[in-house]
Every structure is written in C-alpha cells, then in structure tokens.
Design a protein around this motif. Structure first.
Motif: not given
Ligand code: ADP
Ligand code: ADP
Ligand code: ADP
Ligand code: ADP
Ligand code: ADP
Ligand code: ADP
Ligand code: MG
Ligand code: MG
Ligand code: MG
Ligand code: MG
Ligand code: MG
Ligand code: MG
Lengths: 262, 262, 262, 262, 262, 262
Positions: A1, A12, A209, A211, A228-231, A233-234, A237, A239-241, F88, F221
């Motif tokens: 990361m 982040e 793929e 949300t 928010e990038v909620y999910k 895949r692959g 991203h 994790k914040k609002l 992924n 958040n």
C-alpha cells in the motif's frame, strides 16, 4: 500500500500500479479516491437515495469520456426522458445534443414507449419491456457510435418492470455481461431507500464489479452530499466518505475534506 | 453557485439564471428556495404526512397561478370532494367557485362516483377507476380552461385503487407524461407514513422531476411544520428545512428562519 | 391567526370565525382546542391505542349532543355489545336507555348477530357483514330519531371483517359519504397499535375530514392520557398535546396544562 | 375519583362504588388496583410474555373463587396438559384434584387428543379442533359444576390452530359471548412476544372487556415481574405498573411498591 | 421462598423441596440455579443463538446422566452428523462411542439420509422426513438402551423441514408428548436469531415445560457467554443471567458471578 | 484452556492440542485465532457484508494451500467470472492461471453459462442450475486435481437460484456433505445484509461446521475491517474481533490489535 499518487494528500495510501488499465472519470477528485479510475470493461453500481446526484455523476462520466478522453458513450434512459436529460445537464454547460449529432453519444429511450407515447428519439426501445430487445438496441447503438463507456440509468426502473429479485439478478447479469463483451466500461445507477443500503433489490451488487455510494443526508436542518468508493474488486481505494457538491459545472468531489456524520 | 437572487439572505447560494423558464408558485418564501419557481411543463411530487398541508400548498399554487400570473388551473380531486375543497380554502379567502364560473379553473371530481354516489360536479370521472378515462377528463378540462397548471390530489388515493406498486408506477407515468404533453406544470401530492420517506409506494418519485417534502412533526408536546425542496432535476435549490405556517391567508414559508430538529 | 376566543389562555392563537358552522362536543376543554367544534356534516377519525378512551370520548360527544345541544344521536356498535356500552357509561351517570326510550338515541347492534347470537336490540344489523345492510340500518335509525350526530365504534372491527385495506377504504368511504348525505356530524373510532400512528389500516384517514388522536402512554411506571387535534381540514386548531382524565363524570381535557413526553 | 378504598395508600384514587358487581380475585394486592375486582360476567385478557406468570395468575383466580368465595370454576387447558397443571400448582399447596373430586372444578383437556394421544381426563375436547365442540364441552362442564368463573389458557394456542387473525377474532368472539351467556366471569391468557404489546394476533383485545398485562422483564442481569391493569371498561383502576412475585404460596402483588423501568 | 440450598450464596432464594423429583444435569453450577435439576419426564427448550453452546450443554446433560447418575441417554441428531458429534465432544474427553458400545447411549442419525447419503449409523431415520418414523426410531432406541434422558438437537432443523409454524407446533407437540410417555426427561435445542428471543418459530415454547436461554453476546470487541433459566413451570429458579465458559472439560457455569450487559 | 501457542500474546488462552488435524490457512494472523487452522474435511461459512473481503480471504486459503502446504485446490465460481477472479487476485501477485496449468487448481465456472453466454473455461457447469450437475463438476475437478481444499464463492448466488430457504438448506447440505466425502476442507462464502447477521437466508450455518465473520464497518467517516471466529465446532478459538487489512500482498490479520466498535 505504497502511496504512489503524487498529489494524494488525504491521509490514505492507495496503491495504483495499473494506470493503463484505468478508465478515468475525469470527475474532479474522484479518480484520486478510486485508485486512478474504473477498471476497463467492467460494470459498476452507483447507489444512493433519490436526489443524491447519481444521474448527474454518471452522465458526467460519459460526458467527460467523450470530451476529455475521446471515448464515445452510450446512455440507456429508463427513468427520465432523453429530452429532460439533455435539458437538465445543459445547466452545467454540457451540450449532449451536439455530441449526439457528431455521432459520439447515443441515448436510448427506454421509457417513453413503455407507456404508449411515441418517441422522437433515434434509439428507442420497443415495448413491452424485454431485456433481449434492450440489449439489441445497445448493440446497435454501440456499433454506430463505437462507444467505450455506457450508463444504465437506472437499474431500479428496470427492476420495477421485472419485479422478482431473483429474476432481476438474472436479467441484470445478462445486461452487464453484454456490456463487458461489447468492451464497455459502465455505470448502472441504483436508487436505495435507506442509508448504508448497497442496493434496492438486494441483488444488483451481485452483477457488478464494484459499488460507489452517493449519499444525500440531513444533519440538523440542512442536507449535504457525500460519496464513498464502497467496493472495487481488484483495486485498492479510499475507505473514506468524501463530501461533494453539485455546482454549475457539475459534480466536484472534495477528497481532502472530512464529512462529519452522526 | 453564485447567489444572483438579490433578496436572498438565508445563507445559501442558489443559482438562478433561467427565470423565463420558471413557473412561480407565488407562495410567500417558496420561489426563493427553489431557484425561482418550478420548471415549466414538469410534474413535481409534494410529499408529506397526513395534515402536513400538502393540499393547501398545492391549491395555493393553482390559485396563485390564476389570480397572480394569469395561468389557468386544473385540479383532479381523488380524495376530498370538490365541495369540501371549496369550503376548506374559503377560510383563506379564496373563492374557487368564482374562478370556476369564469372558466379559469376546473375541478375534476374523481372520488364521489367511485362509490356510486352521484356528483353535482361539471367534470366527473366515471367509474370504475381507469387511468384512461381520467386522462380523457383532464384533456377535456384542459381544453375548456386552457389551463397551464395542474394538481393531482392525491396520487396516494389513486395508488390505493391500483394497488400493485409496479402498476402504480406505470399508470402514474402515463399521467405525468400526459400532463407534460398538455403543457401543464403540475404538482402531485403523496401522503407518506414515516418522516424522511420520499413516497408512499416507493415509485411515485420515479415519474416526477422533483420532490418537495412537507413535514408536520412533534417536538416535545407541540407540532410544527417545515418544508424542504428535496430534489429538483435541472436546478439548484435550498438544501435546508424551512419552517412554515398555515395562516388565515394560506401558506407562509419563512425562508430565513431555522428549524431545530432532533 | 387572531385569537378571538375570549377564554383561550393556552398560548396558541386559534382563529374561529365560523361559530354557526360548528358542532360543539360539549366535552370540557375540547371545543376550545379545535377552534369551536367539529365542522357540520363531516366525519372525523378518533384514533388511539387500546384503552385510550376513544369509545368514552365519542359517546360523550353523542350524549352531550342530546342533553346539551338538542341534537339526537346514533351509535353503530361493532365491537362492544349495546348492553355493555350502556352499563359502562352508566358509571359516568349517563342513562343511555332513557334517551333511547325518548327516541333521542339509537344504538345499532352490529356485533352480536355476526356470530349467530340473537340480539335483544331494536336496531340489529343482520349477518353476514355487508356495508349495504349496515347503511340501511343507519338510514332507518336516522329517520326514527332524526339524529344529527353519529358514532361508528369502531372502524377497526369493521376493517377486520373486510380485511383488504383498499377494500376497507372503499367501504368506509361509502359509509362516511352516507353519514354526510344524512346530515350527520360523525366520529369514527380507530384503534392503532403504535404511538403516532394515524390509522390502523393506513386508509381510514383518507375517508375522514380530520383526525383526533388519543394517547395512553407510559412514562416511567405510570400511564397518563393526552389528546391532540392532529388534522382538521378547513380549520385552525391547537397544535399541542393536551392531558386529559377519565373522571367519574367522563372525559375532562386540560387545555392549559402541558404534557411532558420523551 | 374519590378514593373510597380505606386501605389504599398507593397514591392513586380509584373510585369503587359498585362492590356488589365485582368478582374478587382474592389475589393479594390485585383487587385493590382494579377497583375491587373483575366486573361480573365479563371476559378479561391476561397478556404477557412467556414465563410472566399468566397461567399461575389465572389459576389463582379460579382457585380462590372456589376456596374463598364459593364460586366454582372451569379451566380450558389448550396448552399444558391437565396433569401438569395439577402438579405445577401443587407446589403452591393447591390441590386441584380434590376440588375436581368435590365437583367444584372442571378441567377440560383441549390439547392431548389433538395429537392423537388418549386422555385420562373426564372432560376431553374431541379432535380435530372446532370451536363448536369446545363450546359444547364448556357448556357440559358448566352444567356439572355450576361454575361461575372460567379460564381459557391460552387463547394463543387456540389462535395457532385457527391461524387467520380475522377468523381468530370471530372464533374468540363466539367463545367470550358464550362465557358471558353462561354467567361466567372469565380470564383468557394471551402470550405476547414484545413488551407493551397488548395481544399476539392483534385481535384478542377486541373480544374482551379489559386487559391485564403481566411483564417479565430484565433489568441489568436480573429479571423481575410487574403487573398493570391496562384497560378495564366501565371501571376506574390503577394506572401504575406494580411489582409482583411468585412465592411458594402463589402470586403476591405489591401495590405500594414502585417498579423502575428504563 | 426460603433458601434451603445450603451452598447457595448468589443472592437469590430458590426453594427446592422436591429433590426426589429432580433430574440432575451434573453441569457445574447449573443444578443450583434451577432449583435442583429438571423436573422428571418433562421436555425443556434450550434456546440461543448460533455458537452459544446449546449442543455442548445438552450433550453434557446426556453424558453426565450416563456417567454420573446411571441414567442412559438418547440423542436425535438432525443437524450435525453423529460422527461429528463424537469428534467434537471428544475434545472434552468424552468418549461417546464407548458409551454406545456399552448400550448406554443411542444416537439416531436423522440428517444424513435426508439428502440421500448412506449412513453408517445403527439408528438411522429413513427419508423423507416424517415425524411418525422419527418417533418409531426413538421408541426402538429407547427400548434398546432403556434411556431416561433424551436430546433433540435441534428443533430448528426439524422446523425447516416442516416449514409452517402451526404445523411445527403440532409435530413438536407429538414429539414431546412421546418423550414424556416414554419416561424421558428431555432437552430440545432451538436456534434463535435475535437476543431475548425465546424461540425461532414462535411455537417451540408452547410444547415444552420450560426454557433455558444461552446467549453468546459481544461487548465491545469480545464475546462472552451467559445462561438464564428463563421459565420452568412448577419450580422456582434463579432469575439472573449467569456467565459460563466452554472449557476443555465442557460447560462450567459461574452462578455467583455477575454478567454486565448493556 | 491452557495457552499452548508459544507466540500467542493477545490476551486469550486458546487450547490447541490437535495440530495434526488442522488445515492451516497460512493467512497471516488467522491460524493463531482459530486454534491452529480449520478442522480437516469440514466446511466453514465465511460470512460478511459486500466488500468485506470474503472472496479474497477464501481464495488466499486456497492459494496458500497450494503454494505453502502442497494441498491442491478447487474453486466454484458462482458470482464472479473466473477470468475476473484471476485478474483481481493478480494484484496480490498470485498467478492462478499458472497453478491451473500445473494441474494444482481448478476453477469451475458456474455463472456464465447460466445466462446463455459461452464460457472459455475448462470446467463449466451446464445450465440451468442444478445442484446434481454442480456436484458432478466438483467430483470431476477433484479427481483431476486431487484437491484437498475447496471454495464455494458464493452460497448467496446459489441461494438466489434456489430461492426457498428450506430448499436452500437441503441443497447446500448436499453440497457440504459431498465436499466432506471427497476429503475437502472447504469454505463457503455468504453475503449478509446487516451487521451481526450470521447468514443471508438463515440456514447456511446449519450445513457448516463453523462460521467466520468478516465485517466492513464505518466509524465516523472511514471504513475499516475486522474478522471474528464466530463459531467453530469441536475447537476453542479467539472470542475477539480482530482488525485486518487488504494489502498488496493480500489479507493480513492483526491478532494483537483491538477494534473499537460502538
Ligand atoms: N444546475 C444545478 N446546480 C446545482 N445543483 C443542481 C443542478 N442541477 C441539478 N442539481 C442538483 O442535482 C439534483 C438531482 O440529481 P440527480 O443526479 O438527478 O439525482 P439522482 O439521480 O441521484 O436522483 C437536484 O435535486 C439538484 O439538487
Ligand atoms: N383556515 C385555517 N387556518 C389555519 N390552519 C388551517 C386552516 N385550514 C386548514 N388549516 C390547517 O391545514 C391542515 C390541513 O392541511 P391539508 O393541506 O389538508 O393537509 P394534507 O393534504 O397534507 O393532509 C389542517 O389540519 C389545519 O391544521
Ligand atoms: N368510571 C370510570 N372512571 C374512571 N375511568 C374509567 C371509568 N370507566 C372507564 N374508565 C377508563 O376508560 C377506559 C376505557 O376507555 P375506552 O373508551 O373503552 O377506550 P378505547 O375505546 O380507546 O379502547 C378504561 O380502561 C378505564 O381506564
Ligand atoms: N413454586 C414456585 N415458586 C416460585 N416460582 C414458581 C413456582 N412455580 C412456578 N414458578 C414461576 O412461574 C413461572 C411459570 O409461570 P406461568 O404462569 O406458567 O407463566 P406463563 O403462563 O405466563 O408462561 C416459572 O417459570 C417460575 O418462574
Ligand atoms: N474443546 C473446546 N474448547 C473450548 N471451546 C469449545 C471447544 N469445543 C467447542 N467449543 C466452543 O463451542 C462452540 C460450539 O458450541 P455448540 O454447542 O456447537 O453451539 P450451538 O449448538 O449453540 O450452535 C464453538 O464455537 C466453540 O466456541
Ligand atoms: N489490490 C488490492 N489492494 C487493496 N485492496 C484491495 C485490492 N484488491 C481488492 N481490494 C479490496 O478488496 C475488496 C473486495 O474484496 P472481496 O473479497 O471481493 O469482497 P467480498 O467478496 O466480501 O464482497 C475491494 O473492494 C477492495 O477494497
Ligand atoms: Mg437519477
Ligand atoms: Mg390532502
Ligand atoms: Mg373502544
Ligand atoms: Mg402459561
Ligand atoms: Mg448446535
Ligand atoms: Mg465476493
């Protein structure tokens, strides 16, 4: 990361080593928080309550694709009429009709004819509702425009016509599979009823793929918006609002500002 | 988001560059918070709990249209009987019957005959309920009055007759599409059960271009009213809750006062 | 909203310029908070949880009509047996039987025969349940007593027999329309399950012109009662919760006292 | 509301001028809080969660009737087997079998045979479940014992067999009407799922003249019991929650102690 | 409520004068809190969420019966396979197979064959599910082992096969009635979804004589276990929540420690 | 409960005396908190909300099996397409295709063909959905790879096709029974909607031997992840919530850090 985005200063670390693979939205602040853009040829769910800004957000993705990245676009309008869409986003200074005339954008009218009202649109989905015929329209429109991006606005209006959740899942799966085969990177909007709900019928996130959640929430007696990038895949991203506004130039996300929620 | 409304002092910048396009409600304080008025030829949902003041608010929009802006009006009464409506708003000093006699207003009685009770009204929707026949009545009334504004009070009573939400969506879509084709700027009232709920059957906001929420809420042991422009496609608007009163002259909104909610 | 009720000192201004039009309940403290009484020939919903005092409140409206205002009355008993009603209110010193003997009151027994038990009552609604036959009984009883006030106690027991909410709405609409045509100012009781709920089946308030809410709530380990004029079309009214008691003389409302709710 | 109970010191004034009419439960502390006892020939709902003590409370009402007030009794056992009931209350020193042998008590076994298991009981309700046959059993047992008090334990087990709430209402209405005609003052137990719930199927309180609520609630990590006279038509009563215990002599209510609930 | 248990020091007085009648579980700390043990020949519900320890608790009751009290046992396994049960409790040092070989324990396999997989077990319930055939298996196994204790693990898996709650009640009633007739003191496990819920289908507690609630709850970020004798007809018992652990020797209850719950 | 894991310093004593029996996940920090690994030949539920990381976690279990423990693996993909799965996890540096080419991994495509889209995969489950044919595919793939570990991703997508919860239970029971007979230690993912929910359809935990809960929750958040070994039959385990991250090398659990939840 390891944080390899030079300008990223929002606390982040989002890894991003696959820029070639990324489809940029060009929406101010958004590509930063999703690791550089959407993954190519995949379909994403854009969920949120009524009025959150889902339609504006997703059209901006299509519009920017054409004017900033030279990727043509395709909009399937199942909820609003194409002429309203054109009028609404004209307030942001976006001239969709011009893009349509240049063959860079196709809007498929999938609402009007459903109720027996004739459509003036070029691309019209015949009635009664049938996913097969909608897919055929998409294929035709894609061939004419050589589109690389698509928007289904909204999956919820489609869901109302299909009604049964397991059947909604199958039909939307056919749709997203087709979009992928056609080489389209897509957004599918989804109107939720309750905060933190991922989807309306509980199945839309099973055919996509990732949300993105848009939220229009009241604090005390004023409403504000957050994304928010909620999910995804692959991909890593944020994790914040992140707070955002709808300005006279469209959506602007503030990746470095905090949202205070109860 | 440049604040170009001279008199706007309620701490929000609402852009408003399309005054020509706007249909003013003439309701004290309201046009200010929605960017100058409703967008012409579109249908808006007026949602709120029982007793919030939806009917009064929407009739004031029709009444002001006639007496202040020279735009005739049309009311489809599916819940209250026309004679009750006339009596009720007479307490605000509004004489609907006079406007009807002058051919400026038409009230379509769409409730009484449903239960086999003869109606004395000029415009009566025959039974049993059928959206087609209601639309025919609307067309006739519009032709006679050359109305520019319409009110459907309420979509909820219609919904009870249709029952199935997906079917409610389709029928209301026909209705709002017709209103638009007839050149009517319209309000459709919707009675919700829970605070913050946008619509009763979860589909009414899918056939309208915006939602105004009226709220009659209790704090401690007293109730007060507040209004919010919740969604308005193609327009900026206030994001605040604004207190309002029902006075002996009708609805008065206080755009500069705060509502304190828990 | 000029306060023109001389004795009104409870901190609200309730306009009341139509005294002629008002049907007084004669219930201590109540007429004050609803702007002078019920509007003539209209039907009101009296909602509240079990034990709140709905039946007592509504019978007091009928009883006072006869003994204080010379307006005869009519009770449709769908839940309690007429003989129980007589016994219960006898504890308040009200002799219903005497009023019945004088031809001033009629109680229609609409419960006993439903289960095949013979009724000793004069006015008995035949079984099985059918709104048509109940309405016929009401017409007969109204003709015999020349009643001006009516009570349907309760709409909920009727609803259980009809079962389907949309059908309940239609049947209750027939009932309230008939009551109005017969020149009856009426109350219809409605038993709710949750606090703040307006009606049991979600449709009863769609066939009435206003809602009075009675509330029997626990604070710490003691219950107390409060009443609210929740909605009253065509009239101003108090927006407060007012405490009340059931005393040995019946309902007494305390318009100037506060209720403290959590 | 003059407090005419000499020993009443729990801070409430409960009027009680009809002692002749009252059927005393003889349960320590209970008659005080309900204005002197149950009203003769009426049926009351005893509601509460599992384990609250409904069965014990109601049997004590029957047992005391026989041993203290010379009023014979009748128990319809739909949930527990008669032999278990006898064993369970034997721990309170009550010998039901002796009372049965003396012809003062009848227990109708309305559970065992339902599942095809032969019953040794004298009064057995034949299968399959049918309210008509249960009522016939009650009539027979009442004739043999000349009972004045009855207990239906529980209405909930009956409800499971009838299933449909509107049908449950009708069948229980037949039952309570019969009990009244037979001159029985009765209790009907009802097992609720949630605190503050009046009945299980939402209809049981529509066929009874009052509701007594028993509550077995946890505070921190210990459970305690409280009782409330929630509704009692035609009578004043305590509006408080009163703690009670199940001791080795049965139920003991503490009318002067407070319950502290969150 | 005289405390006649010498060693009882947990601040509650639990009467216990019928030791002969009691079936001891032998589970450390448990017999103390239920007044000396289960009542002979009765069936108890052991309710709790997934993972609470219901299966372990109930098997320990069976296991202790055999090794400590010389009462043989019977397990009906409808959820886990017998071989898994044996393996799982082997970690507590319990050798079920040895007991089976000595004819002291019978495990009826009522799960495997349901899905068409052959079972190696001696006692196998044939498919498809039928309460009659399960009862026959129980009778056979009881005859072979002369069992005095039984465990049905779980009633919930049975319920899934029966599906309809009223039917579940009837079938489980047959089962518990049979267990009693066979002279078996029994536990029936029941998996609940929400804290404080007594049963899964709302009917299981109607066929049993008491309920033991096991609870696996999170406080902050750690889970702990607690047990409560919620209801026990015909007996006094602790009204407290008692913490317990699953140790390498099985369940250990701490009757004198407090649980702190929010 | 003697703590016999040398490196265990997270304040809990987890007994672990059966190392031979354990199937290590090799996921950093995880084997520590579950007592040394999964129990051989058993199936575990991996539950959690959308985006929690269930798929990544479970694939890491399979991947590590092959590369660290020499146990081949098998993935049944019912939700994501095999090619997406490969892409992924490639971001974690895992080359699934290479493992497939070496015959160490088989991915069964159980999604694409369901909607009539041809699959390029070697192992394809024919349509329409039928558990029998899926099981046949699993048997074939297991024979070819001699797999020792399996992943069903996800049981929820399977559930949508079966629809009826009792039927879902039976079909998943067949599946888990087969996995066990084939000598596979397995994970089955399950997407829940609400925090603390064990399964989606309320039955998945009835066919598995333990539940691992993954949680993706928002505090203020920002979202973070935590994992809990919720249930594990026949084994001691940590009772805590443990934070974890998805890093560029996959899942990393922090067994010694605390999660602070509201
Ligand atoms: N020109 C504009 N300036 C500012 N805000 C606008 C403008 N146009 C639209 N909006 C905002 O966008 C909202 C509608 O967004 P939309 O994308 O249609 O929401 P959704 O699709 O999530 O329901 C309007 O309610 C308004 O608040
Ligand atoms: N003349 C009046 N003065 C003050 N308030 C009034 C007057 N007439 C009506 N109202 C208020 O309006 C309410 C009814 O509003 P209405 O528009 O019918 O509500 P809705 O349609 O949302 O159910 C009444 O309950 C009352 O509080
Ligand atoms: N004589 C009386 N004195 C005091 N309170 C009484 C008297 N008679 C009835 N009540 C109260 O009235 C309640 C019943 O009111 P009722 O109107 O039947 O309620 P509802 O119809 O709302 O269920 C009783 O539970 C009791 O509290
Ligand atoms: N002899 C006794 N001493 C103390 N408490 C007892 C005794 N017998 C029963 N109980 C209490 O009574 C409860 C059962 O009461 P019951 O009337 O059957 O409840 P309900 O019918 O409301 O479910 C038992 O759980 C126990 O707590
Ligand atoms: N040997 C052991 N040592 C400690 N705890 C154990 C042991 N075996 C099982 N457990 C605990 O018991 C739990 C399972 O209990 P079980 O009785 O199957 O629950 P239920 O039947 O209520 O779902 C496991 O999740 C684990 O926490
Ligand atoms: N390379 C990566 N680096 C960091 N996070 C990642 C990476 N790839 C995926 N993720 C995270 O994993 C999430 C998806 O996890 P997944 O296992 O598919 O969830 P689930 O199956 O529970 O829905 C993504 O939303 C993202 O947050
Ligand atoms: Mg939209
Ligand atoms: Mg209205
Ligand atoms: Mg009543
Ligand atoms: Mg009981
Ligand atoms: Mg278990
Ligand atoms: Mg997944």
């Amino acid at each position: 990361m390891i944080d390899n985005i030079p300008g990223n200063s929002f606390g982040e670390n989002i890894s991003m080593g696959d820029e070639a693979n990324r489809v940029k939205t060009g929406i101010e602040g958004f590509d930063d928080i999703c690791g550089g853009g959407m993954l190519r040829d995949r379909t994403y769910l854009v969920s949120g309550n009524s009025g959150a800004g889902k339609t504006n957000f997703a059209i901006q993705f299509i519009y920017n694709g054409i004017v900033k990245y030279n990727e043509n676009g395709l909009i399937v309008a199942t909820e609003e009429k194409p002429e309203h869409i054109r009028e609404n986003v004209a307030t942001f200074g976006w001239d969709l009709e011009a893009l349509e005339d240049e063959g860079k954008l196709a809007i498929i009218d999938a609402s009007s004819t459903k109720i027996g009202i004739p459509s003036q649109e070029k691309f019209v989905d015949v009635r009664p509702f049938d996913m097969r015929s909608m897919i055929d329209q998409i294929i035709t429109a894609q061939e004419e425009t050589n589109a690389k991006r698509a928007l289904i606005d909204s999956s919820t209006a489609l869901g109302f016509q299909i009604q049964d959740p397991p059947k909604i899942r199958v039909e939307l799966l056919k749709l997203s599979a087709t979009l992928e085969i056609l080489g389209l990177t897509s957004m599918m909007t989804c109107e939720t009823l309750y905060e933190n709900e991922v989807s309306r019928f509980g199945v839309e996130n099973f055919v996509t793929e990732g949300t993105i959640m848009l939220n229009y929430h009241r604090q005390d007696n004023v409403r504000s918006r957050s994304i928010e990038v909620y999910k995804m895949r692959g991909s890593d991203h944020s994790k914040k609002l992140h707070p955002y506004d709808i300005t006279s130039e469209g959506i602007v996300i503030h990746p470095n500002e905090e949202v205070y929620m109860l």
